[in-house]
Design a protein around this motif. Structure first.
Motif, PDB file in Angstrom:
ATOM      1  N   MET A 172       0.816  -0.933   0.114  1.00 54.15           N
ATOM      2  CA  MET A 172       0.571   0.404   0.145  1.00 54.15           C
ATOM      3  C   MET A 172       0.584   1.326   0.527  1.00 54.15           C
ATOM      4  O   MET A 172       0.496   2.000  -0.891  1.00 54.15           O
ATOM      5  CB  MET A 172      -1.223  -0.118   1.268  1.00 54.15           C
ATOM      6  N   HIS A 173       1.746   0.949   1.082  1.00 53.44           N
ATOM      7  CA  HIS A 173       2.835   2.526   0.498  1.00 53.44           C
ATOM      8  C   HIS A 173       2.847   2.851  -0.488  1.00 53.44           C
ATOM      9  O   HIS A 173       2.841   3.950  -0.295  1.00 53.44           O
ATOM     10  CB  HIS A 173       4.335   1.874   1.875  1.00 53.44           C
ATOM     11  N   ASP A 174       3.818   1.886  -0.888  1.00 47.30           N
ATOM     12  CA  ASP A 174       4.042   2.640  -2.549  1.00 47.30           C
ATOM     13  C   ASP A 174       2.989   3.312  -3.201  1.00 47.30           C
ATOM     14  O   ASP A 174       3.722   4.713  -4.224  1.00 47.30           O
ATOM     15  CB  ASP A 174       4.890   1.614  -3.008  1.00 47.30           C
ATOM     16  N   LEU A 175       1.734   2.616  -3.491  1.00 51.58           N
ATOM     17  CA  LEU A 175       0.535   3.851  -4.593  1.00 51.58           C
ATOM     18  C   LEU A 175       0.087   4.619  -3.740  1.00 51.58           C
ATOM     19  O   LEU A 175       0.402   5.597  -4.179  1.00 51.58           O
ATOM     20  CB  LEU A 175       0.237   2.050  -3.925  1.00 51.58           C
ATOM     21  N   VAL A 176       0.329   4.449  -2.895  1.00 49.66           N
ATOM     22  CA  VAL A 176      -0.405   5.759  -2.003  1.00 49.66           C
ATOM     23  C   VAL A 176       0.421   6.588  -2.273  1.00 49.66           C
ATOM     24  O   VAL A 176       0.554   7.846  -2.292  1.00 49.66           O
ATOM     25  CB  VAL A 176      -0.157   5.105  -0.613  1.00 49.66           C
ATOM     26  N   SER A 177       1.745   6.269  -2.139  1.00 48.92           N
ATOM     27  CA  SER A 177       2.959   7.143  -1.829  1.00 48.92           C
ATOM     28  C   SER A 177       3.328   7.770  -3.201  1.00 48.92           C
ATOM     29  O   SER A 177       2.723   9.108  -3.185  1.00 48.92           O
ATOM     30  CB  SER A 177       4.178   7.351  -1.227  1.00 48.92           C
ATOM     31  N   ARG A 178       2.833   7.033  -4.078  1.00 46.01           N
ATOM     32  CA  ARG A 178       2.759   8.414  -5.737  1.00 46.01           C
ATOM     33  C   ARG A 178       2.161   8.033  -5.997  1.00 46.01           C
ATOM     34  O   ARG A 178       2.284   9.945  -6.595  1.00 46.01           O
ATOM     35  CB  ARG A 178       3.104   6.273  -6.509  1.00 46.01           C
ATOM     36  N   ALA A 179       0.968   8.828  -5.665  1.00 43.94           N
ATOM     37  CA  ALA A 179      -0.585   9.440  -6.017  1.00 43.94           C
ATOM     38  C   ALA A 179      -0.549  10.978  -5.221  1.00 43.94           C
ATOM     39  O   ALA A 179      -0.571  11.658  -5.508  1.00 43.94           O
ATOM     40  CB  ALA A 179      -1.570   8.760  -5.438  1.00 43.94           C
ATOM     41  N   ILE A 180      -0.046  10.627  -3.273  1.00 45.06           N
ATOM     42  CA  ILE A 180       0.231  11.870  -3.034  1.00 45.06           C
ATOM     43  C   ILE A 180       1.033  12.796  -3.184  1.00 45.06           C
ATOM     44  O   ILE A 180       0.765  13.675  -3.537  1.00 45.06           O
ATOM     45  CB  ILE A 180       0.255  11.525  -1.429  1.00 45.06           C
ATOM     46  N   GLU A 181       2.297  11.888  -3.973  1.00 45.26           N
ATOM     47  CA  GLU A 181       3.966  12.460  -4.383  1.00 45.26           C
ATOM     48  C   GLU A 181       3.050  13.964  -6.320  1.00 45.26           C
ATOM     49  O   GLU A 181       3.183  14.497  -6.027  1.00 45.26           O
ATOM     50  CB  GLU A 181       4.469  11.546  -4.694  1.00 45.26           C
ATOM     51  N   LYS A 182       1.978  13.157  -6.717  1.00 43.31           N
ATOM     52  CA  LYS A 182       1.689  13.513  -7.722  1.00 43.31           C
ATOM     53  C   LYS A 182       0.761  14.612  -7.528  1.00 43.31           C
ATOM     54  O   LYS A 182       0.871  15.724  -7.912  1.00 43.31           O
ATOM     55  CB  LYS A 182       1.017  12.571  -8.853  1.00 43.31           C
ATOM     56  N   PHE A 183      -0.055  14.604  -6.519  1.00 40.94           N
ATOM     57  CA  PHE A 183      -1.318  15.152  -6.404  1.00 40.94           C
ATOM     58  C   PHE A 183      -0.583  16.569  -5.527  1.00 40.94           C
ATOM     59  O   PHE A 183      -0.912  17.821  -6.272  1.00 40.94           O
ATOM     60  CB  PHE A 183      -1.889  14.584  -4.598  1.00 40.94           C
ATOM     61  N   LEU A 184       0.481  16.934  -4.863  1.00 42.84           N
ATOM     62  CA  LEU A 184       1.088  17.525  -4.175  1.00 42.84           C
ATOM     63  C   LEU A 184       2.072  17.978  -5.063  1.00 42.84           C
ATOM     64  O   LEU A 184       2.607  19.574  -5.153  1.00 42.84           O
ATOM     65  CB  LEU A 184       2.343  17.683  -3.018  1.00 42.84           C
ATOM     66  N   GLN A 185       2.734  17.589  -6.786  1.00 45.03           N
ATOM     67  CA  GLN A 185       2.863  17.809  -7.579  1.00 45.03           C
ATOM     68  C   GLN A 185       2.290  19.270  -7.858  1.00 45.03           C
ATOM     69  O   GLN A 185       2.790  20.493  -8.451  1.00 45.03           O
ATOM     70  CB  GLN A 185       3.372  17.167  -8.771  1.00 45.03           C
ATOM     71  N   GLY A 186       1.437  19.193  -8.009  1.00 42.95           N
ATOM     72  CA  GLY A 186       0.012  21.179  -8.460  1.00 42.95           C
ATOM     73  C   GLY A 186      -0.514  21.278  -7.636  1.00 42.95           C
ATOM     74  O   GLY A 186      -0.793  22.514  -7.770  1.00 42.95           O
ATOM     75  N   GLU A 187       0.185  20.702  -6.786  1.00 43.42           N
ATOM     76  CA  GLU A 187      -0.041  21.925  -5.067  1.00 43.42           C
ATOM     77  C   GLU A 187       1.314  22.557  -5.371  1.00 43.42           C
ATOM     78  O   GLU A 187       0.651  23.374  -3.738  1.00 43.42           O
ATOM     79  CB  GLU A 187      -0.237  20.989  -4.077  1.00 43.42           C
ATOM     80  N   SER A 188       2.330  22.747  -5.901  1.00 48.97           N
ATOM     81  CA  SER A 188       4.036  23.472  -5.684  1.00 48.97           C
ATOM     82  C   SER A 188       4.219  23.608  -4.421  1.00 48.97           C
ATOM     83  O   SER A 188       4.568  24.203  -4.219  1.00 48.97           O
ATOM     84  CB  SER A 188       2.774  25.353  -5.949  1.00 48.97           C
ATOM     85  N   VAL A 189       3.954  22.230  -4.365  1.00 44.17           N
ATOM     86  CA  VAL A 189       4.646  21.302  -2.776  1.00 44.17           C
ATOM     87  C   VAL A 189       6.106  21.123  -3.290  1.00 44.17           C
ATOM     88  O   VAL A 189       6.340  20.141  -3.885  1.00 44.17           O
ATOM     89  CB  VAL A 189       4.534  20.162  -1.875  1.00 44.17           C
ATOM     90  N   HIS A 190       7.402  21.475  -2.969  1.00 47.81           N
ATOM     91  CA  HIS A 190       8.517  21.021  -3.066  1.00 47.81           C
ATOM     92  C   HIS A 190       8.917  20.370  -1.485  1.00 47.81           C
ATOM     93  O   HIS A 190       9.089  20.453  -0.416  1.00 47.81           O
ATOM     94  CB  HIS A 190       9.218  22.204  -3.502  1.00 47.81           C
ATOM     95  N   ASP A 191      10.488  19.653  -2.182  1.00 49.26           N
ATOM     96  CA  ASP A 191      11.121  19.033  -1.396  1.00 49.26           C
ATOM     97  C   ASP A 191      11.154  18.075   0.082  1.00 49.26           C
ATOM     98  O   ASP A 191      11.213  17.951   1.194  1.00 49.26           O
ATOM     99  CB  ASP A 191      12.546  20.514  -0.207  1.00 49.26           C
ATOM    100  N   ILE A 192       9.670  17.555  -0.801  1.00 55.23           N
ATOM    101  CA  ILE A 192       8.945  16.498   0.058  1.00 55.23           C
ATOM    102  C   ILE A 192      10.097  15.058  -0.358  1.00 55.23           C
ATOM    103  O   ILE A 192       9.504  14.389  -1.998  1.00 55.23           O
ATOM    104  CB  ILE A 192       7.673  16.245  -0.093  1.00 55.23           C
ATOM    105  N   GLU A 193      10.635  14.162   0.212  1.00 51.04           N
ATOM    106  CA  GLU A 193      11.316  13.184  -0.212  1.00 51.04           C
ATOM    107  C   GLU A 193       9.961  11.805   0.288  1.00 51.04           C
ATOM    108  O   GLU A 193      10.029  10.960   1.126  1.00 51.04           O
ATOM    109  CB  GLU A 193      12.665  12.646   0.818  1.00 51.04           C
TER     110      GLU A 193
END
Length: 170
Positions: free
Chosen positions: A1-22
């Motif tokens: 679950m961790h990878d799928l959810v992490s990838r979705a959140i990462e993609k969402f945050l790119q649209g929110e202009s959030v940076h420097d989240i590992e």
């Protein structure tokens, strides 16, 4: 679950202009907490935005629209959603969803054993789906769950949905 959810959140945050989240190093919860801090938003508000963003992902939107012919039908079948998601992937642990209708026509959605955040996520998802169906309603999130008061089921034109891509081309 961790990878799928992490990838979705990462993609969402790119649209929110959030940076420097590992993304590869942080858990989904920590990613959202850091993003909320950067954006100056309450975490529940960010998670609700994530729920609305998920509806804009074509594959997820199709899965959701397949659940009902109109918004009220969709709402009344919402308790089937965890099983429908399990048909597609077993990587996401979706908690059970409970529905009830009050005498005054309000629909209540609760997640009895769901972890924190699911109510906010589902609230955003419901807001986006109401818009998609062209339904005017008030969706209120509280400690008791989510209350939906449908005012006008045909307020606006619903987004066109066809079962197959071939039917859309005909």
């Amino acid at each position: 679950m961790h990878d799928l959810v992490s990838r979705a959140i990462e993609k969402f945050l790119q649209g929110e202009s959030v940076h420097d989240i590992e993304a590869g190093l942080l858990s989904p919860k920590l990613m959202l907490l850091e993003a909320a801090r950067q954006l100056g938003k309450p975490i529940d508000e960010l998670v609700e935005d994530l729920g609305a963003w998920l509806v804009r992902q074509h594959e997820i939107w199709r899965l959701l629209r397949f659940c009902g012919s109109d918004f009220l039908d969709f709402l009344l079948r919402l308790d089937e959603l965890p099983e429908r998601i399990r048909l597609v992937t077993d990587d996401v642990d979706v908690p059970e969803i409970a529905l009830s209708r009050s005498a005054d026509g309000l629909v209540w959605v609760t997640i009895p054993d769901g972890p924190p955040g699911w109510t906010a996520l589902l609230s955003g998802l419901l807001r986006a789906m109401a818009d998609d169906y062209g339904t005017l309603c008030v969706i209120t999130r509280s400690d008791e769950g989510i209350c939906i008061d449908v005012s006008d089921s045909a307020f606006a034109e619903a987004r066109t949905f066809r079962l197959s891509a071939k039917a859309a081309q005909a």
